[in-house]
Design a protein around this motif. Structure first.
Motif, PDB file in Angstrom:
ATOM      1  N   ALA A   7      -1.630  -1.891  -8.903  1.00  0.00           N
ATOM      2  CA  ALA A   7      -1.417  -3.292  -8.559  1.00  0.00           C
ATOM      3  C   ALA A   7      -0.393  -3.391  -7.433  1.00  0.00           C
ATOM      4  CB  ALA A   7      -0.926  -4.058  -9.789  1.00  0.00           C
ATOM      5  N   PRO A   8      -0.380  -4.511  -6.697  1.00  0.00           N
ATOM      6  CA  PRO A   8       0.672  -4.703  -5.707  1.00  0.00           C
ATOM      7  C   PRO A   8       2.043  -4.483  -6.331  1.00  0.00           C
ATOM      8  CG  PRO A   8      -0.988  -6.403  -5.474  1.00  0.00           C
ATOM      9  CD  PRO A   8      -1.333  -5.637  -6.718  1.00  0.00           C
ATOM     10  N   LYS A   9       2.948  -3.870  -5.579  1.00  0.00           N
ATOM     11  CA  LYS A   9       4.210  -3.389  -6.153  1.00  0.00           C
ATOM     12  C   LYS A   9       5.034  -4.491  -6.802  1.00  0.00           C
ATOM     13  CE  LYS A   9       6.436  -3.683  -1.609  1.00  0.00           C
ATOM     14  NZ  LYS A   9       7.040  -2.911  -0.508  1.00  0.00           N
ATOM     15  N   GLN A  10       4.927  -5.740  -6.313  1.00  0.00           N
ATOM     16  CA  GLN A  10       5.742  -6.805  -6.879  1.00  0.00           C
ATOM     17  C   GLN A  10       5.331  -7.164  -8.308  1.00  0.00           C
ATOM     18  OE1 GLN A  10       3.837  -6.956  -4.191  1.00  0.00           O
ATOM     19  NE2 GLN A  10       2.761  -8.898  -3.946  1.00  0.00           N
ATOM     20  N   TYR A  11       4.143  -6.709  -8.714  1.00  0.00           N
ATOM     21  CA  TYR A  11       3.676  -6.996 -10.076  1.00  0.00           C
ATOM     22  C   TYR A  11       3.725  -5.767 -10.987  1.00  0.00           C
ATOM     23  CZ  TYR A  11       1.950 -11.211  -7.802  1.00  0.00           C
ATOM     24  OH  TYR A  11       1.867 -12.382  -7.101  1.00  0.00           O
ATOM     25  N   ARG A  12       4.153  -4.661 -10.476  1.00  0.00           N
ATOM     26  CA  ARG A  12       4.212  -3.451 -11.313  1.00  0.00           C
ATOM     27  C   ARG A  12       5.430  -3.506 -12.232  1.00  0.00           C
ATOM     28  NH1 ARG A  12       2.398   1.485  -7.261  1.00  0.00           N
ATOM     29  NH2 ARG A  12       0.836   0.266  -6.123  1.00  0.00           N
ATOM     30  N   PRO A  13       5.321  -2.869 -13.393  1.00  0.00           N
ATOM     31  CA  PRO A  13       6.443  -2.922 -14.342  1.00  0.00           C
ATOM     32  C   PRO A  13       7.628  -2.086 -13.875  1.00  0.00           C
ATOM     33  CG  PRO A  13       4.697  -1.487 -15.162  1.00  0.00           C
ATOM     34  CD  PRO A  13       4.154  -2.153 -13.932  1.00  0.00           C
ATOM     35  N   ALA A  37      10.082  -7.648  -3.402  1.00  0.00           N
ATOM     36  CA  ALA A  37      10.316  -6.244  -3.776  1.00  0.00           C
ATOM     37  C   ALA A  37      11.781  -5.840  -3.717  1.00  0.00           C
ATOM     38  CB  ALA A  37       9.494  -5.325  -2.881  1.00  0.00           C
ATOM     39  N   ARG A  38      12.687  -6.806  -3.664  1.00  0.00           N
ATOM     40  CA  ARG A  38      14.130  -6.522  -3.759  1.00  0.00           C
ATOM     41  C   ARG A  38      14.651  -7.158  -5.052  1.00  0.00           C
ATOM     42  NH1 ARG A  38      16.615  -4.540   0.963  1.00  0.00           N
ATOM     43  NH2 ARG A  38      15.360  -4.784   2.864  1.00  0.00           N
ATOM     44  N   PRO A  39      14.429  -6.491  -6.204  1.00  0.00           N
ATOM     45  CA  PRO A  39      14.797  -7.104  -7.488  1.00  0.00           C
ATOM     46  C   PRO A  39      16.277  -6.980  -7.848  1.00  0.00           C
ATOM     47  CG  PRO A  39      13.812  -4.957  -7.870  1.00  0.00           C
ATOM     48  CD  PRO A  39      13.725  -5.204  -6.390  1.00  0.00           C
ATOM     49  N   PHE A  40      17.059  -6.230  -7.064  1.00  0.00           N
ATOM     50  CA  PHE A  40      18.458  -6.014  -7.405  1.00  0.00           C
ATOM     51  C   PHE A  40      19.394  -6.946  -6.645  1.00  0.00           C
ATOM     52  CE2 PHE A  40      16.552  -1.820  -8.392  1.00  0.00           C
ATOM     53  CZ  PHE A  40      16.857  -1.792  -9.746  1.00  0.00           C
ATOM     54  N   VAL A  41      18.856  -8.032  -6.087  1.00  0.00           N
ATOM     55  CA  VAL A  41      19.695  -8.985  -5.382  1.00  0.00           C
ATOM     56  C   VAL A  41      20.716  -9.574  -6.355  1.00  0.00           C
ATOM     57  CG1 VAL A  41      17.992 -10.833  -5.764  1.00  0.00           C
ATOM     58  CG2 VAL A  41      19.697 -11.040  -3.921  1.00  0.00           C
ATOM     59  N   SER A  42      21.967  -9.610  -5.942  1.00  0.00           N
ATOM     60  CA  SER A  42      23.044 -10.057  -6.826  1.00  0.00           C
ATOM     61  C   SER A  42      23.385 -11.524  -6.601  1.00  0.00           C
ATOM     62  CB  SER A  42      24.299  -9.205  -6.592  1.00  0.00           C
ATOM     63  OG  SER A  42      24.821  -9.443  -5.283  1.00  0.00           O
ATOM     64  N   ALA A  43      24.042 -12.115  -7.597  1.00  0.00           N
ATOM     65  CA  ALA A  43      24.480 -13.506  -7.462  1.00  0.00           C
ATOM     66  C   ALA A  43      25.474 -13.647  -6.315  1.00  0.00           C
ATOM     67  CB  ALA A  43      25.106 -13.984  -8.766  1.00  0.00           C
ATOM     68  N   GLY A  44      26.307 -12.635  -6.123  1.00  0.00           N
ATOM     69  CA  GLY A  44      27.276 -12.684  -5.032  1.00  0.00           C
ATOM     70  C   GLY A  44      26.611 -12.715  -3.676  1.00  0.00           C
ATOM     71  N   LEU A  45      25.555 -11.887  -3.498  1.00  0.00           N
ATOM     72  CA  LEU A  45      24.833 -11.867  -2.229  1.00  0.00           C
ATOM     73  C   LEU A  45      24.123 -13.194  -1.995  1.00  0.00           C
ATOM     74  CD1 LEU A  45      23.846 -10.440   0.291  1.00  0.00           C
ATOM     75  CD2 LEU A  45      22.020  -9.392  -1.075  1.00  0.00           C
ATOM     76  N   ILE A  46      23.530 -13.759  -3.039  1.00  0.00           N
ATOM     77  CA  ILE A  46      22.875 -15.061  -2.901  1.00  0.00           C
ATOM     78  C   ILE A  46      23.889 -16.118  -2.481  1.00  0.00           C
ATOM     79  CG2 ILE A  46      21.702 -16.905  -4.166  1.00  0.00           C
ATOM     80  CD1 ILE A  46      20.361 -14.709  -5.860  1.00  0.00           C
ATOM     81  N   GLY A  47      25.068 -16.080  -3.078  1.00  0.00           N
ATOM     82  CA  GLY A  47      26.108 -17.038  -2.712  1.00  0.00           C
ATOM     83  C   GLY A  47      26.535 -16.905  -1.259  1.00  0.00           C
ATOM     84  N   SER A  89       0.810  -1.221   0.000  1.00  0.00           N
ATOM     85  CA  SER A  89       0.000   0.000   0.000  1.00  0.00           C
ATOM     86  C   SER A  89       0.842   1.269   0.000  1.00  0.00           C
ATOM     87  CB  SER A  89      -0.938   0.005   1.208  1.00  0.00           C
ATOM     88  OG  SER A  89      -0.202  -0.102   2.411  1.00  0.00           O
ATOM     89  N   ARG A  90       2.054   1.215   0.560  1.00  0.00           N
ATOM     90  CA  ARG A  90       2.890   2.418   0.599  1.00  0.00           C
ATOM     91  C   ARG A  90       3.425   2.814  -0.767  1.00  0.00           C
ATOM     92  NH1 ARG A  90       7.129   0.860   5.159  1.00  0.00           N
ATOM     93  NH2 ARG A  90       6.759  -1.177   4.221  1.00  0.00           N
ATOM     94  N   ALA A  91       3.293   1.919  -1.736  1.00  0.00           N
ATOM     95  CA  ALA A  91       3.754   2.227  -3.085  1.00  0.00           C
ATOM     96  C   ALA A  91       2.731   3.021  -3.882  1.00  0.00           C
ATOM     97  CB  ALA A  91       4.106   0.938  -3.838  1.00  0.00           C
TER      98      ALA A  91
END
Length: 397
Positions: free
Chosen positions: A20-26, A111-121, A14-16
């Motif tokens: 639509a819910p923010k996770q589905y917005r373009p 809602a964190r789409p910039f997660v990197s492969a390094g952080l996942i590792g 709602s704060r966005a």
């Protein structure tokens, strides 16, 4: 050791702002969730990924995964459905993973789409040892305040970390913690690391990533778009002002800043007579050079009779977003002898921030009397003046 990722995408965001819910917005042509999922599905150490969605969002979810490459969708597990709180949603997702045989789970906000492969590792490595969360050093000085806004203490910022996701855990461990909390009728934890702390577990912090930002407010979409486009957008700053006044009339309350305030008078108005929201609406419209509140919501139109003024400010804020702009700050001064602002100030600030899709620190609210002078000094009415600072994309001539 098998690893699964659990993407939490059941919130309403709602704060966005409206939509639509923010996770589905373009975001640069693709839904936010699509970008987040791709990061996990493409990671070589992630065996499977599951998503927790709201039951009403199945069509939005399907549209999001249709954007993924076919070789990635084969690693998607069936969806789980969210609950009343984020904690409930995570537990539902973990229950769905319980039969997969996975040993480590990464829990991540959609809602964190910039997660990197390094952080996942790093998360995978940390999660194999126990409860672990990513964190970045805090650069601002933090104050702990009391009920009257007074400073209680200033913690040493060298010991503070701003926590992110993905948070990593042995799957059996975190599922057991969630079940224990549910059995205790606790459902309000918004952070799985905090839930582990509640359960008495040691939680380790590993290096996060400052680029791993969470999209929360409308302005975050603009910043994310700019980042993905790879260039800085030039903005022009605009300042608008607004003023509104209403005479007192018979009644037992007034609306101020979206909050119903008990009072021995009401106001004479076509809508709910909220002078704070009316002044703010005109300030935003003034910064846009787009008329005034009467232009957009004429008092001659019966549909606005008794209308809630939050609709007016939300509309003005939406016009800013529609032009690719940002609201930087809203400032209001209430002019009256009574009612007193103090007991209601923070509730009003919070409500204004919610309506306009802003952070609390972007909303200022003050009050003054007129020393018994004029109509406000004689308690014949109430007034408010406001200023709005916005940024709009600069138009090349």
């Amino acid at each position: 050791m098998s690893v699964v990722a659990l993407i939490v995408a059941a919130g309403r965001g709602s704060r966005a702002g409206e939509g639509a819910p923010k996770q589905y917005r373009p975001l640069a042509g693709q839904p936010v969730l699509t970008r987040t999922l791709r990061a996990f599905l493409a990671h070589p150490e992630i065996d499977h990924t599951a998503v927790v969605i709201h039951p009403d969002d199945e069509d939005l979810y399907r549209a999001s995964i249709e954007r993924l490459e076919p070789d990635l969708t084969g690693r998607l597990l069936p969806v789980a459905y969210g609950g009343e709180t984020r904690q409930d949603s995570v537990r539902n997702g973990l229950e769905a993973l319980a039969t997969t045989g996975a040993e480590t789970v990464l829990i991540h906000d959609a809602a964190r789409p910039f997660v990197s492969a390094g952080l996942i590792g790093r998360a995978i490595e940390a999660g194999r040892s126990g409860a672990s969360v990513p964190g970045v050093p805090v650069t601002d000085t933090i104050k702990v305040t009391g009920p009257r806004g007074e400073v209680v203490s200033t913690p040493d910022r060298s010991t503070l970390r701003a926590v992110q996701t993905p948070q990593a855990f042995p799957l059996d461990l975190v599922l057991g913690i969630h079940r224990k909390a549910a059995a205790a009728n606790l459902h309000a934890f918004t952070d799985d690391g905090a839930l582990a702390e509640w359960a008495g577990l040691a939680v380790q912090v590993f290096d996060g990533d400052r680029d791993n930002v969470k999209i929360t407010h409308p302005a975050d979409f603009t910043e994310a778009e700019r980042r993905l486009k790879g260039h800085s957008m030039t903005y022009v700053t605009r300042l608008g002002t607004g003023f509104d006044v209403h005479a007192f009339a018979e009644g037992d309350h007034v609306w101020l800043g979206g909050i119903r305030v008990p009072h021995d008078r009401g106001v004479l108005a076509h809508s709910d007579g909220d002078v704070v929201l009316h002044a703010l609406t005109d300030a935003v419209l003034g910064a846009l050079a787009d008329g005034d509140i009467g232009t957009h919501f004429p008092p001659s139109d019966p549909q606005w009779k008794g209308a809630s003024s939050d609709r007016f400010l939300a509309h003005a804020a939406g016009l800013v977003r529609a032009r690719g702009g940002l609201i930087d700050h809203l400032d209001t001064t209430l002019l009256c002898e009574k009612p007193r602002l103090g007991p209601h100030r923070e509730a009003m600030r919070q409500r204004i921030a919610e309506i306009a899709g802003l952070r609390l620190d972007q909303v200022s609210l003050k009050a003054t009397t007129t020393e018994k002078l004029g109509f406000t000094g004689r308690s014949e009415g109430i007034a408010a003046q406001a200023a709005a600072t916005i940024r709009l994309p600069e138009v090349e001539s």
